[in-house]
Structure formats: structure tokens, C-alpha cells
Scaffold this motif. Structure first.
Motif, mmCIF file in Angstrom:
data_model
loop_
_atom_site.group_PDB
_atom_site.id
_atom_site.type_symbol
_atom_site.label_atom_id
_atom_site.label_comp_id
_atom_site.label_asym_id
_atom_site.label_seq_id
_atom_site.Cartn_x
_atom_site.Cartn_y
_atom_site.Cartn_z
ATOM 1 N N GLU A 137 1.095 -1.063 0.127
ATOM 2 C CA GLU A 137 0.006 0.101 0.013
ATOM 3 C C GLU A 137 0.996 1.297 -0.111
ATOM 4 N N ILE A 138 0.665 2.388 -0.459
ATOM 5 C CA ILE A 138 1.134 3.811 -0.329
ATOM 6 C C ILE A 138 0.737 3.985 0.718
ATOM 7 N N PRO A 139 1.969 4.703 1.232
ATOM 8 C CA PRO A 139 2.121 5.364 3.101
ATOM 9 C C PRO A 139 1.281 6.548 2.389
ATOM 10 N N ALA A 140 0.374 6.781 3.834
ATOM 11 C CA ALA A 140 -0.038 8.110 4.133
ATOM 12 C C ALA A 140 0.892 9.091 3.857
ATOM 13 N N PRO A 141 0.405 10.506 4.397
ATOM 14 C CA PRO A 141 1.102 11.595 4.616
ATOM 15 C C PRO A 141 1.598 11.575 6.145
ATOM 16 N N ALA A 142 2.629 11.784 7.019
ATOM 17 C CA ALA A 142 2.425 12.032 8.726
ATOM 18 C C ALA A 142 2.294 13.058 8.548
ATOM 19 N N ARG A 143 1.560 13.103 9.475
ATOM 20 C CA ARG A 143 1.464 14.671 9.646
ATOM 21 C C ARG A 143 1.845 14.719 11.169
ATOM 22 N N LEU A 144 3.063 16.216 11.156
ATOM 23 C CA LEU A 144 3.395 15.828 12.450
ATOM 24 C C LEU A 144 3.105 16.977 13.170
ATOM 25 N N SER A 145 3.138 16.676 14.943
ATOM 26 C CA SER A 145 2.589 17.706 15.848
ATOM 27 C C SER A 145 2.866 17.245 16.836
ATOM 28 N N ALA A 146 2.410 18.534 18.011
ATOM 29 C CA ALA A 146 3.300 17.945 19.564
ATOM 30 C C ALA A 146 1.866 17.623 19.729
ATOM 31 N N GLN A 147 2.006 16.751 20.684
ATOM 32 C CA GLN A 147 1.467 15.809 21.695
ATOM 33 C C GLN A 147 0.855 16.625 22.379
ATOM 34 N N PRO A 148 -0.240 16.142 23.378
ATOM 35 C CA PRO A 148 -0.310 16.054 24.706
ATOM 36 C C PRO A 148 0.378 15.939 25.848
ATOM 37 N N ALA A 149 0.680 16.834 26.643
ATOM 38 C CA ALA A 149 2.138 16.227 27.581
ATOM 39 C C ALA A 149 2.643 15.242 28.277
ATOM 40 N N PRO A 150 3.242 14.658 28.351
ATOM 41 C CA PRO A 150 3.511 13.445 29.103
ATOM 42 C C PRO A 150 3.552 13.447 30.259
ATOM 43 N N VAL A 151 1.690 12.498 31.124
ATOM 44 C CA VAL A 151 1.801 11.679 32.444
ATOM 45 C C VAL A 151 2.785 11.452 33.391
ATOM 46 N N ALA A 152 2.939 12.098 34.296
ATOM 47 C CA ALA A 152 3.954 10.995 35.407
ATOM 48 C C ALA A 152 2.767 9.656 35.762
ATOM 49 N N PRO A 153 4.603 9.264 36.404
ATOM 50 C CA PRO A 153 4.501 8.155 37.219
ATOM 51 C C PRO A 153 3.135 8.376 38.040
ATOM 52 N N THR A 154 2.261 7.460 39.273
ATOM 53 C CA THR A 154 1.873 7.936 40.358
ATOM 54 C C THR A 154 1.511 6.801 41.549
ATOM 55 N N ASP A 155 2.045 7.213 42.505
ATOM 56 C CA ASP A 155 1.976 6.168 43.699
ATOM 57 C C ASP A 155 2.820 4.954 43.369
ATOM 58 N N VAL A 156 4.060 5.402 42.788
ATOM 59 C CA VAL A 156 5.090 4.504 41.902
ATOM 60 C C VAL A 156 6.088 3.618 43.587
ATOM 61 N N THR A 157 5.667 2.450 43.443
ATOM 62 C CA THR A 157 6.278 1.785 44.979
ATOM 63 C C THR A 157 7.730 0.434 44.329
ATOM 64 N N TYR A 158 8.307 0.678 44.853
ATOM 65 C CA TYR A 158 9.865 -0.984 44.924
ATOM 66 C C TYR A 158 9.644 -1.607 45.520
ATOM 67 N N ALA A 159 10.340 -2.430 44.737
ATOM 68 C CA ALA A 159 10.749 -4.009 45.107
ATOM 69 C C ALA A 159 11.462 -4.719 45.163
ATOM 70 N N ASP A 160 12.331 -5.250 45.866
ATOM 71 C CA ASP A 160 13.802 -6.025 45.118
ATOM 72 C C ASP A 160 12.660 -7.488 44.276
ATOM 73 N N GLY A 161 13.712 -7.347 43.439
ATOM 74 C CA GLY A 161 13.454 -8.182 42.108
ATOM 75 C C GLY A 161 13.419 -9.961 43.107
ATOM 76 N N ALA A 162 14.985 -10.298 42.438
ATOM 77 C CA ALA A 162 15.426 -11.904 42.429
ATOM 78 C C ALA A 162 15.974 -12.015 43.438
ATOM 79 N N LEU A 163 16.375 -11.055 44.180
ATOM 80 C CA LEU A 163 17.303 -11.417 45.009
ATOM 81 C C LEU A 163 17.169 -9.558 45.717
ATOM 82 N N THR A 164 17.305 -9.819 47.182
ATOM 83 C CA THR A 164 17.321 -8.870 48.283
ATOM 84 C C THR A 164 18.803 -8.186 47.977
#
Length: 428
Positions: A137-164
Motif C-alpha cells: 500500500e502507498i503510505p499516507a503522509p504523516a502529520r507531525l505535531s506536538a502531542q499532549p504533555a506526557p503524564v507522570a507516574p503516580t503512587d510508584v512503589t519499589y520491591a526487590d526482584g530476584a534477590l534482596t
């Protein structure tokens, strides 16, 4: 009892690609669409230049020992039959595949090559957009424009993985004993950290934070693997090859005068120089069969990053054959910088002591165009977004262990290497 017949190979897509020059679009990461899943956002940015992509015109997933070879063959066949109109004709224009590869052949993570529907690039003051479609298929032209601002993560929690942390320090101690006993010269041990937020992660937030805080690294995203690596495994461009090797690390304090003293200490450290020498030797030995001439500096320099400093060496060569950038990356993986030496023995120690599947952490990540030119880094300072639960991301960090390594110091170094992703997940 008869066996089931093998599944027929999937038909190759017929790509149609159109590259045109455009006015400078500004911050490339700002162009990434808000509604795309993390697995469908691609990035390879350094100092503001590079490429971003989104959507999927085509993709392939491979596993096992021949994952590189089968991915390379797929891309060679797909790119060879593509219909291309390229008005810019630079490395990275025309059809491009972004890829990431598992560290070990036994990992279920395997390898992915993804051809985006839209690629926007900028290099040396020239900007372009490539639109790609499949099925002729012939690709459609891309319209380049700045997108809405990215969203920050909320209530982030950290835990040990395979090993402490304590268990990982014990693993380092065990590795040191094996090294001192003569079983192996160097081992790179990695650890993982599980992170969960209260809502799906916005990969654009992570990329924007990484690109702004660690501009002189390569900010990457491929198939949900997101990070900022300071280590260029290999670049192939117009018959030339280049690799940046990092091994030997010290944490920065934030005081410029003190950091200069620490840099001098790092440059004289016998432990770190030994670790670095193993890494440089492994890369030079892997590249030499493909080059008719090479330049391997006798001594490393100190690379200053916002959170750490590394011993670094840039190796360059002139290619003697027509191998692609991905084939070169395969020949270099795994280097002593992410596995150890001797490679086979170091890998066995890793399996014994890490107690986890690295997935695509410490594997090659990057891009390749239809001519075989491309750039492949080592997937460091990164995390893998969970495809089934996009609120979860798994972070990784690793350290080179040699006979003089101290477990507590190595744990502190691993925490320093986790800082880029921890910072990217913060909302301040």
C-alpha cells in the motif's frame, strides 16, 4: 504416531517506504503519540538528534541461539523487496527496523525487530520523515505535531526482584571467591528491581526525562524496553565501524572538585583498569576478523555522566567485508563488559548466582536501515515495561566483578546505576 507438520513460514510483508525532508520538527520525543502502547513507541536519541518511530508496519520475533541470524535474514529479505523512495539518502532514511535482543539464547524474551509506520529523524541539521506501509500500500503522509504533555507516574512503589540487596552482595562475594580461586577472571552480575505504579506508565514521560537528564547517552525504546545507555556496542556507517566500551565505574558526589579527584582515582585504579582491559580486548578481538585496519587506544579516558563516571575506550575500524551492523552486534555479544571473561565460564557463574532471567537487559538494542548501516547499543540503565500489565516495569543494573571487588561497594555502584530509571519514574 506421526508428528505435526511444521507451520508454514509467514509471508514476507511488501513494504512501501517514502522518505522526505522536512523542516526541523523540534523535540523528537514530543512527537510520539499519546495513545500508542509502550511496545509501539521507538526511540534512539542522543543530544537531541536521532530517530523516533511509532506504529508497526511489520515485525518479527525470534528466539534461541540463532535469534540474530533469523532476524537478520528476515530484515535482509524484507528490505530487499521493499519499494522505496528516499529523497534524503542518509543512514537511517528509507525503511528502518528497531530491534532488541535477549542477553541469553535461553530467554523467552527472545528478540524483536519492529518496522514503525512512521519514523522521524534529525541528523547534522537535516530532518526527515519516513512513512512505511505493508502489503504494497502507498503510505499516507504523516502529520507531525506536538502531542499532549506526557503524564507522570503516580503512587510508584519499589520491591526487590530476584534477590534482596543483601542476597545480591552475598552473590558478589561468591563470585569474588570463584575469581580468586582461578575459575574465572571477571564476572558481571546484575540485579533487578520491580516497580509498580497506580496507572499504566506513559513511556513518553520516561523517555523525556531520560533524554533531558542524560543527553549524552542514547535514549532508547524498543518493544517496551526503555532506557538511556552510555555504551555503544557498534556503529556501522559507510564502511566504517565504531564501538565505545565502558567498564570501571565510580559514583559522582555532585561536587565538581571532588569529582575531578575521583576521576583521577578511577583512572589509576588497578581493579577498574583490569576490568576495563578485559572488556576492550573482547571487543577488539570480535571486530578484528571483519576489519582490514583498527585503532585501539592504549589507555582509556574518563567519561563523565550525571550520576557516575566510567573508564571508556573508543575503538574504530575500516570494514573488510559487507556484514550488516546487526551481524557485527551479534559478533560482539556478549562482551566482557556485560558478561565477563572467559565468556562461557562467566555465563555459567551468572546462571548460578543471579537467580533471574535478564530478558533483554544487557543485550543489543538499536536500529538498522535497508543498507545494513545502523547503531546498536547495550541495553543498560533501562527497564522493561510489562506488556500484560503496563503499570509495572522491571529495572536492571549490573556491575563488573574482579578479584579486588568489595561486595558493599558493588551494591552501592548498582544503586548508582539504577538512578537514571528511578529519576525517570519520579514526578518532581
Amino acid at each position: 504416531m506421526t508428528s505435526e507438520p511444521a507451520a508454514p513460514p509467514s509471508p514476507l510483508p511488501l513494504l512501501v517506504a517514502r522518505t522526505r525532508q522536512v523542516a526541523d520538527p523540534g523535540d523528537l520525543i514530543d512527537l510520539l503519540p499519546r495513545d500508542a502502547a509502550p511496545q509501539d513507541l521507538m526511540s534512539w536519541i542522543r543530544d537531541g538528534d536521532g530517530m523516533v518511530g511509532w506504529g508497526r508496519a511489520a515485525a518479527v520475533h525470534t528466539t534461541g541461539r540463532d535469534r540474530f541470524e533469523r532476524a537478520s535474514r528476515w530484515w535482509r529479505d524484507v528490505a530487499g523487496r521493499a519499494v522505496v523512495r528516499d529523497d534524503v539518502r542518509r543512514p537511517g532514511t528509507g525503511p528502518v527496523a528497531f530491534g532488541s535482543f535477549a542477553f541469553r539464547s535461553t530467554s523467552a524474551a527472545g528478540a524483536s525487530l519492529v518496522v514503525p509506520q512512521v519514523v522521524v529523524g534529525r541528523r547534522d541539521g537535516v530532518s526527515w520523515v519516513t512513512t512505511i506501509s505493508s502489503a504494497g500500500e502507498i503510505p499516507a503522509p504523516a502529520r507531525l505535531s506536538a502531542q499532549p504533555a506526557p503524564v507522570a507516574p503516580t503512587d510508584v512503589t519499589y520491591a526487590d526482584g530476584a534477590l534482596t540487596g543483601a542476597q545480591w552482595s552475598e552473590a558478589v562475594d561468591a563470585a569474588v571467591r570463584r575469581i580468586q580461586g582461578g575459575d574465572v577472571d571477571k564476572v558481571v552480575l546484575a540485579r533487578d528491581v520491580d516497580v509498580v505504579a497506580s496507572a499504566p506508565l506513559d513511556a513518553r514521560w520516561l523517555l523525556s526525562r531520560l533524554a533531558s537528564s542524560y543527553a549524552n547517552t542514547w535514549t532508547f525504546a524498543v518493544d517496551g524496553l526503555t532506557g538511556a545507555t552510555p555504551e555503544l556496542l557498534v556503529r556501522r556507517e559507510k564502511g566504517l565501524v565504531h564501538s565505545r566500551i565502558l567498564a570501571g565505574t565510580i559514583r559522582r558526589t555532585g561536587d565538581d572538585e571532588h569529582d575531578l579527584a575521583l576521576a583521577a582515582k578511577l583512572a589509576r585504579s588497578s581493579k577498574d583498569l583490569e576490568e576495563h582491559e578485559y572488556a576492550v580486548r573482547s571487543v577488539a578481538d570480535a571486530l578484528r576478523p571483519h576489519c582490514r585496519s583498527m585503532n585501539v587506544p592504549e589507555a582509556p579516558f574518563v567519561l563523565h555522566l550525571p550520576n557516575v563516571m566510567h573508564l571508556a575506550t573508543d575503538v574504530a575500524g575500516v570494514l573488510a567485508d559487507e556484514v550488516s551492523s546487526l551481524t557485527l552486534a551479534e559478533s560482539l555479544h556478549p562482551s566482557a563488559a556485560v558478561c565477563g571473561t572467559p565468556t562461557v565460564t562467566a555465563a555459567e557463574v551468572i546462571d548460578d548466582l543471579e537467580r533471574m532471567d535478564r530478558g533483554r537487559y544487557a543485550g543489543p538494542v538499536g536500529w538498522m536501515d535497508g543498507n545494513g548501516d545502523g547503531e546498536w547499543g547495550i541495553a543498560l540503565r533501562c527497564g522493561q515495561v510489562d506488556a500484560e500489565n503496563p503499570s509495572r516495569i522491571r529495572l536492571f543494573a549490573g556491575c563488573g566483578i574482579v578479584a579486588g571487588s568489595d561486595p558493599d561497594a558493588e551494591l552501592a555502584e548498582s544503586e548508582a546505576k539504577l538512578l537514571p530509571m528511578r529519576h525517570a519514574l519520579a514526578d518532581d
